[in-house]
Scaffold this motif. Structure first.
Motif, short mmCIF file in Angstrom:
data_model
loop_
_atom_site.label_atom_id
_atom_site.label_comp_id
_atom_site.label_asym_id
_atom_site.label_seq_id
_atom_site.Cartn_x
_atom_site.Cartn_y
_atom_site.Cartn_z
N GLY A 34 0.70 -1.38 0.36
CA GLY A 34 -0.39 0.35 -0.33
C GLY A 34 0.95 1.44 0.27
N VAL A 35 1.90 1.51 1.39
CA VAL A 35 2.83 2.80 0.98
C VAL A 35 3.31 2.39 -0.86
N LYS A 36 4.21 1.59 -0.97
CA LYS A 36 4.77 1.67 -2.18
C LYS A 36 3.83 2.10 -3.58
N THR A 37 2.69 1.73 -3.72
CA THR A 37 1.15 2.30 -4.31
C THR A 37 1.11 3.94 -4.23
N PHE B 134 1.44 9.41 -6.25
CA PHE B 134 1.89 10.57 -6.42
C PHE B 134 2.89 11.76 -6.87
N VAL B 135 3.73 10.29 -7.91
CA VAL B 135 4.68 10.13 -8.39
C VAL B 135 3.73 11.21 -9.96
N MET C 153 -0.63 10.93 2.38
CA MET C 153 -1.54 10.03 2.05
C MET C 153 -0.52 8.74 2.44
N ALA C 154 0.61 8.66 1.75
CA ALA C 154 1.85 8.33 1.48
C ALA C 154 3.67 8.43 3.18
N LYS D 125 -14.36 -6.53 3.37
CA LYS D 125 -13.71 -7.80 3.39
C LYS D 125 -12.46 -7.25 2.24
N TRP D 126 -12.00 -6.82 1.82
CA TRP D 126 -10.55 -5.94 1.83
C TRP D 126 -9.28 -5.60 2.98
N SER D 127 -8.15 -6.02 2.37
CA SER D 127 -7.54 -5.16 3.49
C SER D 127 -7.49 -3.90 2.99
N VAL D 128 -5.93 -3.36 3.61
CA VAL D 128 -6.09 -1.71 3.63
C VAL D 128 -5.47 -1.61 2.46
#
Length: 304
Positions: free
Chosen positions: A50-53, A58-59, A100-101, A247-250
């Motif tokens: 998630g952090v990489k996404t 952002f870029v 968010m990142a 139902k989905w992860s973060v």
């Protein structure tokens, strides 16, 4: 001669009568003390994927903003309305994804889940990115302005669509931080009703007003407007699966929203500018020239 009794022997003898000894029946009648296992809280939060996404998007948003600014410089100011709006959309998205990142645009929502079979209460803390809702409250009205100006909607229709859009985003935010499941889906239903009002304005009134324009503009509005409505319909579906039903992860939620955001903002912007940017109507007056003689102070009238 009197018998002398050893006091130690006497104590041993009498104590056996005073102190009860455990028997088989007394031991079996005592039930074992049950062991209590603590019900530890569950934390649903972002992971490495998630952090990489978030950093990748952002870029992409940042590069798209720079590209839209360059495209705006290549046209006269009278035709920069769509360029300015589109650049602002990706600018706000860039700021929200940076928040968010870096971990500054989120908070945890405490959810109480009751397990009726085991008679236990499970405490769940799910990470909610409130920066995303701030982003949507600014970017979605700008997206509606792009579509409204393309179709030539009236001021009344634009006002209704933007107010409905703000209501949709705010009720989605309230639903994300609701602690009771019934309240969550109540806010969610209100958001869906507000979205239907937006669909009506764009699909019905927008299609009617754009028919008075050129055929190329009408075709563009039909294609890009339909593209936008399909994407916007997927947003509440993702929300219902992730934040609503959990139902989905973060991480899965972040990836799904990232794909939708890239399609709904940079892709939408490049499509609109390349297809209609140079053919947009010229806007004169205050937009292009600012306040002219109408805004000057006339001292001679005051002296008279």
């Amino acid at each position: 001669m009197a018998n002398i009794v050893d006091p130690v022997w006497a104590f041993k003898t009498t104590s056996s009568l005073l102190v009860p000894h455990p028997t088989t029946s007394s031991v079996s009648s005592v039930a074992p003390i049950p062991t209590v296992t603590p019900n530890l809280p569950i934390y649903e939060k972002v992971g490495d994927a998630g952090v990489k996404t978030l950093w990748v998007v952002f870029v992409l948003m940042l590069l798209s903003t720079l590209a839209f600014i360059v495209l705006a410089w290549r046209v006269p100011v009278q035709k920069r309305l769509f360029h300015v709006i589109t650049a602002l959309i990706t600018t706000f998205a860039t700021l929200s994804y940076y928040a968010m990142a870096t971990g500054d645009g989120s908070s945890f929502n405490h959810i109480v889940v009751k397990e009726t079979k085991q008679h236990l209460v499970q405490h769940v803390y799910r990470q909610v990115f409130w920066a995303r809702y701030v982003d949507w409250s600014l970017t979605t009205p700008l997206l509606l302005l792009d579509l409204a100006f393309l179709a030539g909607l009236s001021g009344a229709d634009i006002f209704v669509a933007i107010v409905a859009d703000v209501i949709m985003v705010l009720t989605g935010l309230f639903a994300a931080f609701a602690t009771k499941e019934s309240v969550t889906w109540g806010w969610y239903a209100m958001a869906c009703i507000a979205y239907l009002a937006i669909v009506y304005v764009l699909a019905m009134n927008g299609r009617r007003t754009v028919a008075a324009k050129s055929s190329s503009t009408a075709k563009l509005f039909a294609s890009i407007g339909g593209f936008t409505l399909v994407l916007w319909t997927l947003y509440p579906i993702v929300w219902g699966i992730s934040d609503g039903a959990r139902k989905w992860s973060v991480d899965a939620e972040i990836i799904a929203y990232a794909i939708l955001d890239v399609l709904a903002k940079p892709v939408f912007g490049f499509w609109l500018l390349f297809a209609h940017g140079k053919n947009a109507s010229s806007i004169e007056g205050f937009w292009a020239h600012g306040l002219t003689g109408e805004g000057n102070v006339r001292l001679e009238d005051d002296e008279a």
